[in-house]
Design a protein around this motif. Structure first.
Motif, PDB file in Angstrom:
ATOM      1  N   ASP A   1       2.946   5.809  21.784  1.00 22.35           N
ATOM      2  CA  ASP A   1       3.849   4.922  21.580  1.00 22.35           C
ATOM      3  C   ASP A   1       5.224   5.205  22.408  1.00 22.35           C
ATOM      4  O   ASP A   1       5.073   6.491  22.809  1.00 22.35           O
ATOM      5  CB  ASP A   1       4.566   4.694  20.012  1.00 22.35           C
ATOM      6  CG  ASP A   1       5.258   5.554  19.788  1.00 22.35           C
ATOM      7  OD1 ASP A   1       6.342   5.674  19.061  1.00 22.35           O
ATOM      8  OD2 ASP A   1       4.631   7.158  19.878  1.00 22.35           O
ATOM      9  N   ALA A   2       6.239   4.541  22.561  1.00 22.78           N
ATOM     10  CA  ALA A   2       7.266   4.577  23.666  1.00 22.78           C
ATOM     11  C   ALA A   2       7.906   5.899  23.150  1.00 22.78           C
ATOM     12  O   ALA A   2       8.483   6.780  24.191  1.00 22.78           O
ATOM     13  CB  ALA A   2       7.956   3.372  23.706  1.00 22.78           C
ATOM     14  N   ARG A   3       8.458   6.058  22.186  1.00 23.63           N
ATOM     15  CA  ARG A   3       8.960   7.011  21.511  1.00 23.63           C
ATOM     16  C   ARG A   3       8.658   8.280  21.762  1.00 23.63           C
ATOM     17  O   ARG A   3       8.830   9.483  22.414  1.00 23.63           O
ATOM     18  CB  ARG A   3       9.442   7.128  19.998  1.00 23.63           C
ATOM     19  CG  ARG A   3      10.428   7.972  19.419  1.00 23.63           C
ATOM     20  CD  ARG A   3      10.571   7.941  17.764  1.00 23.63           C
ATOM     21  NE  ARG A   3      11.119   8.938  17.563  1.00 23.63           N
ATOM     22  CZ  ARG A   3      10.759  10.153  17.170  1.00 23.63           C
ATOM     23  NH1 ARG A   3       9.597  10.613  17.452  1.00 23.63           N
ATOM     24  NH2 ARG A   3      11.640  10.894  16.750  1.00 23.63           N
ATOM     25  N   GLN A   4       7.080   8.478  21.601  1.00 23.73           N
ATOM     26  CA  GLN A   4       6.346   9.628  21.860  1.00 23.73           C
ATOM     27  C   GLN A   4       6.259   9.905  23.366  1.00 23.73           C
ATOM     28  O   GLN A   4       6.384  11.072  23.727  1.00 23.73           O
ATOM     29  CB  GLN A   4       4.913   9.679  21.408  1.00 23.73           C
ATOM     30  CG  GLN A   4       3.895  10.664  21.454  1.00 23.73           C
ATOM     31  CD  GLN A   4       4.713  12.038  20.651  1.00 23.73           C
ATOM     32  OE1 GLN A   4       5.310  11.745  19.682  1.00 23.73           O
ATOM     33  NE2 GLN A   4       4.478  13.205  21.119  1.00 23.73           N
TER      34      GLN A   4
ATOM     35  N   ARG B   1      13.368  -1.504  24.780  1.00 27.36           N
ATOM     36  CA  ARG B   1      11.974  -1.574  25.620  1.00 27.36           C
ATOM     37  C   ARG B   1      11.951  -2.800  26.367  1.00 27.36           C
ATOM     38  O   ARG B   1      12.370  -3.749  25.564  1.00 27.36           O
ATOM     39  CB  ARG B   1      10.907  -1.747  24.552  1.00 27.36           C
ATOM     40  CG  ARG B   1       9.603  -1.407  25.227  1.00 27.36           C
ATOM     41  CD  ARG B   1       8.509  -0.978  24.245  1.00 27.36           C
ATOM     42  NE  ARG B   1       7.451  -0.701  24.793  1.00 27.36           N
ATOM     43  CZ  ARG B   1       6.206  -0.244  24.389  1.00 27.36           C
ATOM     44  NH1 ARG B   1       6.416   0.515  23.389  1.00 27.36           N
ATOM     45  NH2 ARG B   1       5.162  -0.046  25.013  1.00 27.36           N
TER      46      ARG B   1
ATOM     47  N   GLU C   1       5.847  -1.668  31.723  1.00 24.77           N
ATOM     48  CA  GLU C   1       6.701  -1.409  30.437  1.00 24.77           C
ATOM     49  C   GLU C   1       7.717  -0.361  30.789  1.00 24.77           C
ATOM     50  O   GLU C   1       7.163   0.808  31.304  1.00 24.77           O
ATOM     51  CB  GLU C   1       5.862  -0.969  29.426  1.00 24.77           C
ATOM     52  CG  GLU C   1       4.890  -1.994  28.847  1.00 24.77           C
ATOM     53  CD  GLU C   1       5.330  -3.253  28.111  1.00 24.77           C
ATOM     54  OE1 GLU C   1       6.262  -2.919  27.252  1.00 24.77           O
ATOM     55  OE2 GLU C   1       4.796  -4.363  28.164  1.00 24.77           O
TER      56      GLU C   1
END
Length: 192
Positions: free
Chosen positions: A2-5, A31, A104
């Motif tokens: 995921d983006a946070r990770q 995002r 993204e």
């Protein structure tokens, strides 16, 4: 992932962050999805955000009076891109940033970045480290353009960014190197 990770892994290569600090910083990020060819920044725009690439590839470039493209940067996953001169100096964009491939990104405003730098010492250190590395890379590229021949610049690019050649069309790599598409083809075939 995921983006946070992805963001966490990028930052924690440089500094340590608690989960709460990361949550605070991540909450400032937006995002966004962009299609191939879509602009994030156009020359003349007001620039308020910088972009962290999660997937895809961006290019930063300008067009001269004859509409010849000069590419300043490709931004692959985990790279950052913007018109930093416009972002820091609050002036109109001098360059374009668009998508080489569907992308993204996470974006953050200059104001949120500064607020986070004041609030979280580790974020301040991360941005200082990133800015210094970016400056050093720009200086290295400029010196290479001034002192190295085309073949040497091409070979250095292959070594430094081997995946770039799978992500980016050859005519754009030629623009980045400051050579014609034909010259790049000759170099490519000579290196095989």
């Amino acid at each position: 992932m995921d983006a946070r990770q992805i963001l966490k892994e990028n930052i924690t290569k440089i500094v340590e962050l608690t989960d709460a600090q990361l949550d605070d910083f991540y909450a400032c990020c937006r995002r966004e999805s962009f299609r191939k060819g879509q602009f994030l920044i156009r020359e003349g725009d007001e620039v308020t955000r910088e972009y962290f690439v999660l997937s895809g590839c961006l290019k930063t470039y300008f067009l001269n009076d004859e509409l010849k493209m000069t590419i300043l940067q490709f931004a692959m996953p985990t790279w950052w891109a913007s018109d930093y001169m416009a972002l820091y100096n609050h002036c109109k964009a001098a360059v374009n940033v668009d998508c080489v491939a569907n992308a993204e990104v996470l974006s953050i405003t200059a104001e949120d970045r500064e607020r986070m730098c004041h609030k979280i010492d580790a974020i301040n250190h991360f941005y200082r480290w990133r800015t210094n590395r970016g400056y050093a890379a720009s200086q290295k590229r400029l010196l290479s353009l001034m002192t190295n021949d085309t073949k040497k610049r091409y070979e250095d690019l292959l070594v430094q960014y081997p995946t770039l050649f799978q992500l980016v069309p050859k005519h754009l790599i030629a623009s980045y190197l400051g050579v014609s598409r034909e010259t790049l083809s000759r170099l490519y075939h000579a290196s095989r």
